[in-house]
Every structure is written in C-alpha cells, then in structure tokens.
Design an enzyme around this catalytic site. Sequence first.
Site, PDB file in Angstrom:
ATOM      1  N   CYS A   2       0.855  -1.194   0.000  1.00 44.28           N
ATOM      2  CA  CYS A   2       0.000   0.000   0.000  1.00 44.28           C
ATOM      3  C   CYS A   2       0.888   1.241   0.000  1.00 44.28           C
ATOM      4  O   CYS A   2       1.999   1.210   0.537  1.00 44.28           O
ATOM      5  CB  CYS A   2      -0.929   0.120   1.202  1.00 44.28           C
ATOM      6  SG  CYS A   2      -2.091  -1.233   1.356  1.00 44.28           S
ATOM      7  N   ARG A  27       3.163   0.039  -5.295  1.00 43.68           N
ATOM      8  CA  ARG A  27       2.966  -0.549  -3.965  1.00 43.68           C
ATOM      9  C   ARG A  27       1.595  -1.202  -3.808  1.00 43.68           C
ATOM     10  O   ARG A  27       1.311  -1.811  -2.764  1.00 43.68           O
ATOM     11  CB  ARG A  27       3.142   0.527  -2.889  1.00 43.68           C
ATOM     12  CG  ARG A  27       4.527   1.159  -2.892  1.00 43.68           C
ATOM     13  CD  ARG A  27       4.638   2.181  -1.801  1.00 43.68           C
ATOM     14  NE  ARG A  27       4.466   1.594  -0.495  1.00 43.68           N
ATOM     15  CZ  ARG A  27       5.430   1.016   0.217  1.00 43.68           C
ATOM     16  NH1 ARG A  27       6.654   0.976  -0.260  1.00 43.68           N
ATOM     17  NH2 ARG A  27       5.179   0.508   1.396  1.00 43.68           N
ATOM     18  N   TRP A  81      -3.193  -2.336  -1.483  1.00 41.91           N
ATOM     19  CA  TRP A  81      -2.862  -3.730  -1.827  1.00 41.91           C
ATOM     20  C   TRP A  81      -3.582  -4.555  -0.771  1.00 41.91           C
ATOM     21  O   TRP A  81      -3.132  -4.647   0.366  1.00 41.91           O
ATOM     22  CB  TRP A  81      -1.353  -3.932  -1.749  1.00 41.91           C
ATOM     23  CG  TRP A  81      -0.923  -5.266  -2.252  1.00 41.91           C
ATOM     24  CD1 TRP A  81      -0.885  -6.435  -1.570  1.00 41.91           C
ATOM     25  CD2 TRP A  81      -0.468  -5.552  -3.563  1.00 41.91           C
ATOM     26  NE1 TRP A  81      -0.433  -7.441  -2.390  1.00 41.91           N
ATOM     27  CE2 TRP A  81      -0.176  -6.927  -3.614  1.00 41.91           C
ATOM     28  CE3 TRP A  81      -0.290  -4.787  -4.719  1.00 41.91           C
ATOM     29  CZ2 TRP A  81       0.299  -7.552  -4.759  1.00 41.91           C
ATOM     30  CZ3 TRP A  81       0.186  -5.410  -5.845  1.00 41.91           C
ATOM     31  CH2 TRP A  81       0.475  -6.767  -5.864  1.00 41.91           C
ATOM     32  N   ASN A 107      -0.753   1.897   5.913  1.00 44.63           N
ATOM     33  CA  ASN A 107      -0.022   0.821   5.238  1.00 44.63           C
ATOM     34  C   ASN A 107       0.380  -0.178   6.324  1.00 44.63           C
ATOM     35  O   ASN A 107       0.895   0.244   7.355  1.00 44.63           O
ATOM     36  CB  ASN A 107       1.201   1.448   4.555  1.00 44.63           C
ATOM     37  CG  ASN A 107       2.253   0.434   4.113  1.00 44.63           C
ATOM     38  OD1 ASN A 107       3.407   0.771   4.009  1.00 44.63           O
ATOM     39  ND2 ASN A 107       1.857  -0.786   3.859  1.00 44.63           N
ATOM     40  N   GLY A 108       0.150  -1.471   6.088  1.00 48.85           N
ATOM     41  CA  GLY A 108       0.610  -2.457   7.069  1.00 48.85           C
ATOM     42  C   GLY A 108      -0.537  -3.246   7.672  1.00 48.85           C
ATOM     43  O   GLY A 108      -1.641  -3.283   7.126  1.00 48.85           O
ATOM     44  N   GLU A 490      16.182 -23.164  -9.109  1.00 49.59           N
ATOM     45  CA  GLU A 490      15.802 -21.749  -9.174  1.00 49.59           C
ATOM     46  C   GLU A 490      17.031 -20.871  -9.476  1.00 49.59           C
ATOM     47  O   GLU A 490      16.955 -19.935 -10.274  1.00 49.59           O
ATOM     48  CB  GLU A 490      15.133 -21.342  -7.857  1.00 49.59           C
ATOM     49  CG  GLU A 490      14.763 -19.872  -7.722  1.00 49.59           C
ATOM     50  CD  GLU A 490      13.817 -19.346  -8.796  1.00 49.59           C
ATOM     51  OE1 GLU A 490      13.276 -20.148  -9.581  1.00 49.59           O
ATOM     52  OE2 GLU A 490      13.661 -18.120  -8.876  1.00 49.59           O
ATOM     53  N   LYS A 494      17.359 -18.441 -12.689  1.00 50.09           N
ATOM     54  CA  LYS A 494      17.630 -16.997 -12.579  1.00 50.09           C
ATOM     55  C   LYS A 494      18.792 -16.629 -13.481  1.00 50.09           C
ATOM     56  O   LYS A 494      18.751 -15.642 -14.191  1.00 50.09           O
ATOM     57  CB  LYS A 494      17.972 -16.584 -11.135  1.00 50.09           C
ATOM     58  CG  LYS A 494      16.819 -16.483 -10.157  1.00 50.09           C
ATOM     59  CD  LYS A 494      15.884 -15.334 -10.387  1.00 50.09           C
ATOM     60  CE  LYS A 494      14.734 -15.734 -11.247  1.00 50.09           C
ATOM     61  NZ  LYS A 494      13.542 -16.257 -10.659  1.00 50.09           N
ATOM     62  N   GLU A 497      17.832 -16.844 -17.275  1.00 49.09           N
ATOM     63  CA  GLU A 497      16.849 -15.910 -17.824  1.00 49.09           C
ATOM     64  C   GLU A 497      17.352 -14.467 -17.871  1.00 49.09           C
ATOM     65  O   GLU A 497      16.920 -13.701 -18.717  1.00 49.09           O
ATOM     66  CB  GLU A 497      15.507 -16.000 -17.097  1.00 49.09           C
ATOM     67  CG  GLU A 497      15.506 -15.482 -15.694  1.00 49.09           C
ATOM     68  CD  GLU A 497      14.144 -15.585 -15.027  1.00 49.09           C
ATOM     69  OE1 GLU A 497      13.123 -15.425 -15.696  1.00 49.09           O
ATOM     70  OE2 GLU A 497      14.121 -15.824 -13.806  1.00 49.09           O
ATOM     71  N   HIS A 513      24.996 -40.327 -13.461  1.00 47.39           N
ATOM     72  CA  HIS A 513      24.195 -41.063 -14.451  1.00 47.39           C
ATOM     73  C   HIS A 513      24.146 -40.349 -15.798  1.00 47.39           C
ATOM     74  O   HIS A 513      23.263 -40.612 -16.606  1.00 47.39           O
ATOM     75  CB  HIS A 513      22.789 -41.288 -13.892  1.00 47.39           C
ATOM     76  CG  HIS A 513      22.807 -42.046 -12.598  1.00 47.39           C
ATOM     77  ND1 HIS A 513      23.176 -43.362 -12.518  1.00 47.39           N
ATOM     78  CD2 HIS A 513      22.570 -41.645 -11.325  1.00 47.39           C
ATOM     79  CE1 HIS A 513      23.143 -43.753 -11.241  1.00 47.39           C
ATOM     80  NE2 HIS A 513      22.778 -42.721 -10.505  1.00 47.39           N
ATOM     81  N   LYS A 612       6.146 -10.553 -17.744  1.00 44.01           N
ATOM     82  CA  LYS A 612       5.833 -10.725 -16.322  1.00 44.01           C
ATOM     83  C   LYS A 612       4.583 -11.589 -16.127  1.00 44.01           C
ATOM     84  O   LYS A 612       4.463 -12.321 -15.168  1.00 44.01           O
ATOM     85  CB  LYS A 612       5.632  -9.340 -15.691  1.00 44.01           C
ATOM     86  CG  LYS A 612       5.539  -9.352 -14.188  1.00 44.01           C
ATOM     87  CD  LYS A 612       6.891  -9.600 -13.552  1.00 44.01           C
ATOM     88  CE  LYS A 612       6.800  -9.926 -12.085  1.00 44.01           C
ATOM     89  NZ  LYS A 612       7.951 -10.710 -11.639  1.00 44.01           N
TER      90      LYS A 612
HETATM   91  C1  F6R Z   1      11.066 -16.626 -13.615  1.00 45.60           C
HETATM   92  C2  F6R Z   1       9.643 -16.335 -13.643  1.00 45.60           C
HETATM   93  C3  F6R Z   1       8.770 -17.275 -14.362  1.00 45.60           C
HETATM   94  C4  F6R Z   1       7.410 -17.380 -13.671  1.00 45.60           C
HETATM   95  C5  F6R Z   1       6.444 -18.193 -14.522  1.00 45.60           C
HETATM   96  C6  F6R Z   1       5.110 -18.383 -13.832  1.00 45.60           C
HETATM   97  O1  F6R Z   1      11.761 -15.644 -12.912  1.00 45.60           O
HETATM   98  O2  F6R Z   1       9.202 -15.345 -13.133  1.00 45.60           O
HETATM   99  O3  F6R Z   1       9.345 -18.530 -14.497  1.00 45.60           O
HETATM  100  O4  F6R Z   1       7.591 -17.972 -12.424  1.00 45.60           O
HETATM  101  O5  F6R Z   1       6.237 -17.537 -15.754  1.00 45.60           O
HETATM  102  O6  F6R Z   1       4.523 -17.149 -13.573  1.00 45.60           O
HETATM  103  P1  F6R Z   1       3.408 -16.982 -12.469  1.00 45.60           P
HETATM  104  O7  F6R Z   1       4.043 -17.182 -11.146  1.00 45.60           O
HETATM  105  O8  F6R Z   1       2.889 -15.588 -12.665  1.00 45.60           O
HETATM  106  O9  F6R Z   1       2.373 -18.025 -12.756  1.00 45.60           O
END
Ligand code: F6R
Length: 617
Positions: A2, A27, A81, A107-108, A490, A494, A497, A513, A612
């Site tokens: 928020c 936010r 939020w 906020n909070g 993960e 990271k 990507e 293997h 995103k």
């Molecule tokens: C990697 C990343 C993607 C998402 C994937 C699923 O950093 O962000 O691998 O995790 O596209 O996205 P959501 O979580 O929005 O379903």
Amino acid sequence: MCGIVGYVGPREVRPLLFAGLEKLEYRGYDSAGISVLNGEQIDLIRAVGDLSFLRDAMAENSNGSAPPVVADGTGIGHTRWATHGLVTEANAHPHYSTNSRIHIAVNGIVENYVTLKESLVKDGSVFTSETDAEVIAHLIERHYNGDLTKAVRDAYQDLIGHYAFVAMSVDEPGVLVGARKECPLVVGRGEGEQFIGSAVPAFLKETKRVQYMNDDEIVVLRPDGVEFLTVDGEPLAREIDEVDWDADTAEKGGYETFMLKEIHEQADAVAETIGERAAAEDSIDLGDLGQISDHLLRNISRIVVVACGTSYHAGLVGRYAIEEWARVPVEVEIASEYRYRNPVVGPNDLVIGVSQSGETADTLAAMATARNAGASVLAITNIVGTRMTREADGVLFTRAGMEIGVAATKTFVTQVAAFYLLALRLAELRGALAPHDLSSRIAELKHLPHLMSEVLDAGTATIEKVADQVYKQNFFMYLGRNSSLPIALEGALKLKEISYIATDAYAAGEMKHGPIALLDESTPVVVVATNSPVLSKLISNIQEVRARGARVIAVATEGDTEIDAHADEIFRVPATNAMLSPLLAVIPLQLFAYFIAGHRGLNVDRPRNLAKTVTVE
Ligand code: F6R
C-alpha cells in the site's frame, strides 16, 4: 504494501495527491482514494481498480452533484494492496471515524484489530469496512480531545502489528500527523508546504529535501514546519537530507534496478506474508480460505501442486515441507504438461495452483482440469482480483507487494513462506507434529525474515568478486539435494533468464548417471550445500565433481567448516532449520545471477523474450 501520500500547504491538494499516488502505484493498485479538507467537512473520494478509476471519480466529484472541492490544502491519499477485506470501495482507504471528522491512510497490518474492534464497537463506534486498518480512525476519535497529535500518540500505544499511517482532522486544518512502526514513511520539506509519503517518489517532483522517520516515531506536519516526536511526546531532532535521485532512481528506491530493489525487499515480504498468520506460538491461522475448510485439510489424501517456472520451484520446496511436517503425500506438476495429461485426480485431492501473477494460462487450465475431476482447488497468488482468485475454492495470498522486475524474486520467497504456513497448519490439524515441535517450527519460521535480512545486509563483496571472475563462462551446472534441490533449479533459472547463459540443474546424486560428462576444468558448478540431513552425501557428490577439475562455488551454512576443504568459493548463510534454509540459500544465488548479468551489460529488469504475466499457453 500500500502507498500513502499527504500534503499540507497553500496549493490545490488534489492534483498533488494524485501525482503522488501515481508514483506509489507499484505498492498496490487494487483500489485508491483521497480525503481532502473542505471547510467543515472532509471530502472522501475512493474507487476500485487502478488509478484511472480514481481519476474518473475525482472528475465526477468536481463536476457532478457531490459537494464542490475547494483548495483547502490539507489532504491524504492511498493506493491499496488488499490484505484484510475484499477489494471494494468500502474497504479502500482513506477510512474515517464514526463522526467522520478524522480520516486516516494506513499501510501495514494491525494484528490486534479484532480485540480493538470489539471494544470500540461496544463503545459505539460504527465500522464501515472489513479492514483491520479502520480501527485506527476510531481509536484516534476515542482519544481525541482537541489535539490530533496527542490522540495519534495515544492510539499508537494501543496498536500491535507493523504499520505506518497518516491522520487528518476536520478540527485541525493544515495539520497532518503520521506514525511509523516497521513500515516506511518519509517527509518531504517544501517552502510553506510539506509532504509525506510511503516513499520519496511520492513527492520528488516537488522537493528533494527529505526527512526519514524511524520506528516508534510520530511526525506532525504544518505548512510552516515539521516536528518529530517520540510516542511519549518528546521532541526529536531530525536532519534534512538532500536526495540526488532522478525520478527513475527514486522509483527504484535508490537501487540501480527493480530486481535489486526487490531482492532487498524479500525479508519484509516474507515477514508480511507470515504476519499475523503465525501470531500464536502454537498455531497457524490461515484466515479465510473460502471453501477449503479445516475439515477438508484434515481429510485430503494427497496434494498436487500445479505451477510454472519459478512458482513450480516454490511448489517443490513446499513438497519437502508438507511431506516432512504434515506427512501428506505431495506431487508437483508442471502446469503446461498436467493440463494435457489425463491425470488421475479426484475428490480426495487438494490441488494447489501457484502463480505470482494469478493469470498464467497453463496454471489456470491445470487448476480447471483438476476442478472438473472433482478436486478442491486452492490458489497461492500475490494479486487480489485475478482470474485465479475467482476460479479457486480458496486463496492463500502472498504479500510480496508489486514485483516489477520480470525475474521473480520476492514473489518466490513469499510463495515458499506460504507453503511453510500451509505445511504447519496441516501438521497442526492432522496432529502430525508433536505440539513442542510445532511450536519450535513456528518460532523458527517467524525468525526467518531476520535471518534473511542478515544475508541481505552482509554485503555482496564475495558474490560480486566471483561473478566478476566467471561472467564470461558459457555454461554453469547447479546441484542440490533434498530441499536444496529446488534452490539449485531456481538459481539456474535466474542465471539463464537474465544473463542468457546456458545452465543445467540436477539432483547431485544423478550426476554420475550422465550429466557429469558435461564437466571439465572450465565449468563452474554451483552447489547448494546448506545444512541438511544429506549434506555428507552431497559432499561426496562435490568430490566427484572436483575430481573432473570443475570449479565449485558453494552456498553453505555459517559455522560449517567441513565445506571449506571442498569448495573454491563459499557464499555463507546463517544456520536455521534445514527445511527453512531454502529461503536463505536462494538470496546469494539471485545476487550471483544479478551481478553476472550486470557484468554482461544486460537489462535485468526486462530480459529478452520474457513477460511478467504469461496469459497465453
Ligand atoms: C522466472 C519467472 C517465471 C514465472 C512463470 C510463472 O523468474 O518469473 O518462471 O515464475 O512464468 O509465472 P506466475 O508465477 O505468474 O504463474
């Protein structure tokens, strides 16, 4: 999350508040509102949706039948939020006291709001929202005796939780009073006018002269000056800092990129997600999970997690925790595969869709497949009002706030935290952990954000140094075992990507293997070697890797000296319960990927070919 903004001064307040909210929209953006002093009343304008809806509501308010808004120069604004209460106009801020003379933007989270609300209602307060925040307006009214500052100080003493808020009163034109506890609030100093906001961008266009608030402080803004006070009313000195940020840097909170800012917000995001859900020592309160009742959680025979990418990795960590603590079998499925299989799933299963965006097409389709087969469906997501929240039987919200960097960081750690909460709740309901063990795990979970802060505050010199040495490599191998395996996956995701370097990630025991054939002297091998029941096995796997001449970069637990002999470089994280260590181990790996991508001159916030929110299959 928020965002809060406030202004006192001679200018028309509404455009200033709106401009501030636009800068704080990151936010939260499910609803927004402003309160503006207008003679003997405060005009309140609120709207559900992003700020364009508030803009329309404000236009209607000045042209339509509502009372005209004049330039009174005292006002507060808020962009929300949602945490407590649905996304509705009534739940949008600002909130107001029963006599409507006091308005607040918060906020909070107020953890003791239930008790406070009961006592306020008994005394005649009339609540108009489902939020925890509204209690603050009524508390201030209860304490108000002609002095807003004193009433805010008194109300502050009644509250438990973490929050920042700003209050205004019809009876004190030209006064705003703010208070802060573990949520941000910063003052902007002008000439004959003052600003307040959750972050500097809220007023950066107007002034670069800022004063930062600390926890447990009260601030009083008047057009001609600002006073900082302790909650007991003692005056505090506060220097004025000059920020030299441009607007873009300011939105990133002084960090170079959104991704780095979001990495640094992770401890807070996890603290916020755990929040009041783990307030008790011996019980987890997941709040309202819709149709996912305690009865259902006690009786399900299996959990299936469906997700994509980083969210899938969060599900993998969740599997280890749920199986270890609650002894419920868990399968974790890639949503895009699951939706086109003919999966064996039915009424005894709980299917959990995990998605930061709440809109990922494959995850939604996988959830629909399970629901059509009679399974109960729970969503773990970060965004209120998305399709996922509408189509699930229940929702467990993460509270990461808005994530702008395309690579998921703080949403990942909050998803993992949500799984920990769920695992402990299942263990509690099913009696799978002895009460003493349950209390110990809850205490460790609550301590985790502090340990995450330690990792973040420790500095990045070693990580940057190693990144500098290896950033030209064109292949990295990542290894882990047990609950550190998802973190290897993960970390590898990271790096690939945001740096476009090829990576592979494997269960360390699988190396021999096949994948070990990939290694030679030039291959950096990143091993997630934090404390775990299988650490000695992992060290044997490291020896196999080193025998091929590969360079080992380990993430290891502080105090573990055995690893020294087996790794070329070590990123240390504090000791915690092995099941919780993934949330610490992931941080150095995010930073490692970040610095490598930086050395390669890449835009980490917007990696090529990615989005995103992935609303297509
Ligand atoms: C990697 C990343 C993607 C998402 C994937 C699923 O950093 O962000 O691998 O995790 O596209 O996205 P959501 O979580 O929005 O379903």
